[in-house]
Design a protein around this motif. Structure first.
Motif, PDB file in Angstrom:
ATOM      1  N   GLU A   1       0.839  -1.212   0.000  1.00 44.26           N
ATOM      2  CA  GLU A   1       0.000   0.000   0.000  1.00 44.26           C
ATOM      3  C   GLU A   1       0.867   1.252   0.000  1.00 44.26           C
ATOM      4  OE1 GLU A   1      -3.929  -1.794   2.321  1.00 44.26           O
ATOM      5  OE2 GLU A   1      -2.363  -0.747   3.462  1.00 44.26           O
ATOM      6  N   LYS A   2       1.973   1.204   0.702  1.00 43.22           N
ATOM      7  CA  LYS A   2       2.878   2.352   0.781  1.00 43.22           C
ATOM      8  C   LYS A   2       3.366   2.775  -0.601  1.00 43.22           C
ATOM      9  CE  LYS A   2       7.529   3.441   2.587  1.00 43.22           C
ATOM     10  NZ  LYS A   2       8.639   2.930   3.445  1.00 43.22           N
ATOM     11  N   TYR A   3       3.635   1.790  -1.462  1.00 43.57           N
ATOM     12  CA  TYR A   3       4.162   2.087  -2.789  1.00 43.57           C
ATOM     13  C   TYR A   3       3.105   1.995  -3.889  1.00 43.57           C
ATOM     14  CZ  TYR A   3       8.784   2.062  -0.707  1.00 43.57           C
ATOM     15  OH  TYR A   3       9.888   2.353   0.074  1.00 43.57           O
ATOM     16  N   GLY A   4       1.832   1.935  -3.486  1.00 39.22           N
ATOM     17  CA  GLY A   4       0.759   1.959  -4.468  1.00 39.22           C
ATOM     18  C   GLY A   4       0.639   0.698  -5.309  1.00 39.22           C
ATOM     19  N   LYS A   5       1.076  -0.438  -4.756  1.00 38.65           N
ATOM     20  CA  LYS A   5       1.022  -1.706  -5.499  1.00 38.65           C
ATOM     21  C   LYS A   5      -0.329  -2.398  -5.244  1.00 38.65           C
ATOM     22  CE  LYS A   5       5.404  -1.488  -6.872  1.00 38.65           C
ATOM     23  NZ  LYS A   5       5.800  -1.435  -8.301  1.00 38.65           N
ATOM     24  N   TYR A   6      -1.406  -1.664  -5.500  1.00 42.80           N
ATOM     25  CA  TYR A   6      -2.721  -2.204  -5.165  1.00 42.80           C
ATOM     26  C   TYR A   6      -3.130  -3.346  -6.080  1.00 42.80           C
ATOM     27  CZ  TYR A   6      -2.941   2.041  -2.365  1.00 42.80           C
ATOM     28  OH  TYR A   6      -2.674   3.026  -1.454  1.00 42.80           O
ATOM     29  N   ASP A   7      -2.705  -3.302  -7.338  1.00 41.01           N
ATOM     30  CA  ASP A   7      -3.055  -4.394  -8.249  1.00 41.01           C
ATOM     31  C   ASP A   7      -2.355  -5.685  -7.843  1.00 41.01           C
ATOM     32  OD1 ASP A   7      -0.564  -3.377  -8.921  1.00 41.01           O
ATOM     33  OD2 ASP A   7      -0.876  -3.492 -11.094  1.00 41.01           O
ATOM     34  N   LEU A   8      -1.092  -5.584  -7.455  1.00 42.48           N
ATOM     35  CA  LEU A   8      -0.345  -6.751  -6.992  1.00 42.48           C
ATOM     36  C   LEU A   8      -0.978  -7.310  -5.720  1.00 42.48           C
ATOM     37  CD1 LEU A   8       2.065  -8.694  -7.048  1.00 42.48           C
ATOM     38  CD2 LEU A   8       3.440  -6.916  -5.912  1.00 42.48           C
ATOM     39  N   LEU A   9      -1.331  -6.435  -4.791  1.00 47.09           N
ATOM     40  CA  LEU A   9      -1.938  -6.870  -3.535  1.00 47.09           C
ATOM     41  C   LEU A   9      -3.269  -7.564  -3.801  1.00 47.09           C
ATOM     42  CD1 LEU A   9      -2.025  -6.976  -0.452  1.00 47.09           C
ATOM     43  CD2 LEU A   9      -2.961  -4.639  -0.469  1.00 47.09           C
ATOM     44  N   ALA A  10      -4.083  -7.002  -4.684  1.00 47.41           N
ATOM     45  CA  ALA A  10      -5.380  -7.599  -4.985  1.00 47.41           C
ATOM     46  C   ALA A  10      -5.211  -8.991  -5.610  1.00 47.41           C
ATOM     47  CB  ALA A  10      -6.181  -6.694  -5.918  1.00 47.41           C
ATOM     48  N   TYR A  11      -4.235  -9.133  -6.479  1.00 45.01           N
ATOM     49  CA  TYR A  11      -3.991 -10.439  -7.108  1.00 45.01           C
ATOM     50  C   TYR A  11      -3.566 -11.455  -6.052  1.00 45.01           C
ATOM     51  CZ  TYR A  11      -2.585 -13.816 -10.648  1.00 45.01           C
ATOM     52  OH  TYR A  11      -2.485 -14.943 -11.433  1.00 45.01           O
ATOM     53  N   MET A  12      -2.667 -11.050  -5.171  1.00 44.89           N
ATOM     54  CA  MET A  12      -2.205 -11.949  -4.118  1.00 44.89           C
ATOM     55  C   MET A  12      -3.352 -12.349  -3.199  1.00 44.89           C
ATOM     56  SD  MET A  12       1.391  -9.981  -3.323  1.00 44.89           S
ATOM     57  CE  MET A  12       1.489 -10.616  -1.657  1.00 44.89           C
ATOM     58  N   GLN A  13      -4.205 -11.391  -2.857  1.00 46.30           N
ATOM     59  CA  GLN A  13      -5.324 -11.679  -1.965  1.00 46.30           C
ATOM     60  C   GLN A  13      -6.295 -12.676  -2.586  1.00 46.30           C
ATOM     61  OE1 GLN A  13      -6.575  -7.614  -1.384  1.00 46.30           O
ATOM     62  NE2 GLN A  13      -5.606  -7.482   0.647  1.00 46.30           N
ATOM     63  N   LYS A  14      -6.347 -12.721  -3.913  1.00 46.11           N
ATOM     64  CA  LYS A  14      -7.248 -13.649  -4.591  1.00 46.11           C
ATOM     65  C   LYS A  14      -6.612 -15.008  -4.835  1.00 46.11           C
ATOM     66  CE  LYS A  14     -10.266 -14.173  -8.611  1.00 46.11           C
ATOM     67  NZ  LYS A  14     -10.860 -13.530  -9.814  1.00 46.11           N
ATOM     68  N   TYR A  15      -5.330 -15.024  -5.231  1.00 46.49           N
ATOM     69  CA  TYR A  15      -4.724 -16.266  -5.712  1.00 46.49           C
ATOM     70  C   TYR A  15      -3.644 -16.856  -4.798  1.00 46.49           C
ATOM     71  CZ  TYR A  15      -7.076 -15.358 -10.140  1.00 46.49           C
ATOM     72  OH  TYR A  15      -8.028 -15.141 -11.103  1.00 46.49           O
TER      73      TYR A  15
END
Length: 303
Positions: free
Chosen positions: A132-146
């Motif tokens: 979140e600090k570096y704005g990697k929201y797409d990466l975080l969302a993918y990890m949270q799903k897969y």
């Protein structure tokens, strides 16, 4: 423009940084890991533990469905990205300065009583706020799903995989115990860089192995009434991936399918995602004479 006296003052530090942190791997001819015939010149550009495993799970529940943690429909989930030595052995928890695993498994660096103890991390989730600090929201969302954990929050699994496995890839080194700093002095925090770099690498390599799709193309779908022969599953994944993977099963007769490990050599850094498939070096433990059960997900455990 900086004054001349200022430039003269900083030149020695720049030279020092360049001489110690010169790891621009684009300038180095890539070689396949485990296939080098001479000493690796820059371990930031080719992993010394270069038998690279892309590993996945087939779980049927998370155990935390009541908290909203469910499994992705029509997809296996991520286990990790592992560095084995070229002889099939492996290290673990290789850099204790980057130990963020709340429940280290094993609890020593060697897995034996005479190994260095791996102290449990008590600082909570560091990966979610870092992304979140570096704005990697797409990466975080993918990890949270897969990239799902079972019976524990997902972040505990992510930090386990980083601490146990990523720290043994030389291409993510940050200068611990005289290793190179692969990220150089231009970064304020090389540890943060190595974490984000590893998480990106896991995803980049995982998406090259769509296990669910490969099996479904051969008519192998999750079922609670139809079992499959091991060689059916093995052959389907071998044809699609280019080499024979390891299949892991559990249960008293090893008939319940739960894992797949794809073995490879990496062309240069695993960060770059150029993997050459090779056959498993560990024999699959699944039953070879009885049906293998590739069970459906538990109701309410998938979306």
């Amino acid at each position: 423009m900086l004054p001349l006296v200022t430039l003269i003052a900083i030149i020695p530090s720049l030279v020092s940084a360049w001489s110690s942190d010169n790891h621009t791997c684009a300038l180095t001819a890539p070689i396949y890991s485990c296939e080098n015939t001479t000493t690796i010149q820059d371990t930031c550009c080719t992993p010394t533990q270069g038998l690279v495993l892309v590993t996945q799970y087939w779980d049927t529940y998370t155990g935390l469905e009541s908290q909203g943690s469910v499994l992705p429909k029509d997809s296996w989930t991520i286990h990790g990205l592992w560095p084995d030595r070229c002889d099939g052995s492996y290290g673990q928890y290789c850099d204790l300065s980057r130990q963020y695993d709340p429940v280290p498994s094993p609890n020593t660096t060697t897995g034996k009583s005479d190994g260095t103890p791996v102290e449990p991390w008590t600082g909570g989730d560091i990966i979610t706020p870092l992304l979140e600090k570096y704005g990697k929201y797409d990466l975080l969302a993918y990890m949270q799903k897969y990239w799902k954990s079972q019976n524990s929050p997902d972040w505990t699994f992510w930090q386990h995989e980083f601490s146990k496995h990523a720290t043994c890839f030389s291409t993510y080194d940050v200068g611990y115990e005289n290793t190179p700093n692969c990220y150089g002095s231009i970064y304020e925090n090389s540890t943060e860089s190595s974490i984000i770099d590893f998480l990106n690498s896991v995803i980049k390599n995982q998406i090259q192995y769509p296990t669910f799709d490969w099996l479904s193309e051969k008519g192998i779908l999750p079922s609670n009434i139809t079992g499959y022969q091991l060689n059916e599953i093995q052959n389907a994944l071998t044809v699609s991936s280019g080499a024979e993977p390891y299949l892991g099963c559990y249960g008293p007769t090893k008939q319940i399918l739960s894992e797949v490990w794809y073995y490879s050599h990496s062309l240069g850094r695993p960060q770059d995602g150029f993997l050459k498939p090779i056959n498993q070096t560990t024999k699959s433990n699944c039953n070879t004479t009885q049906p293998i059960w590739y069970y459906e997900r538990t109701q309410g455990s998938e979306y």
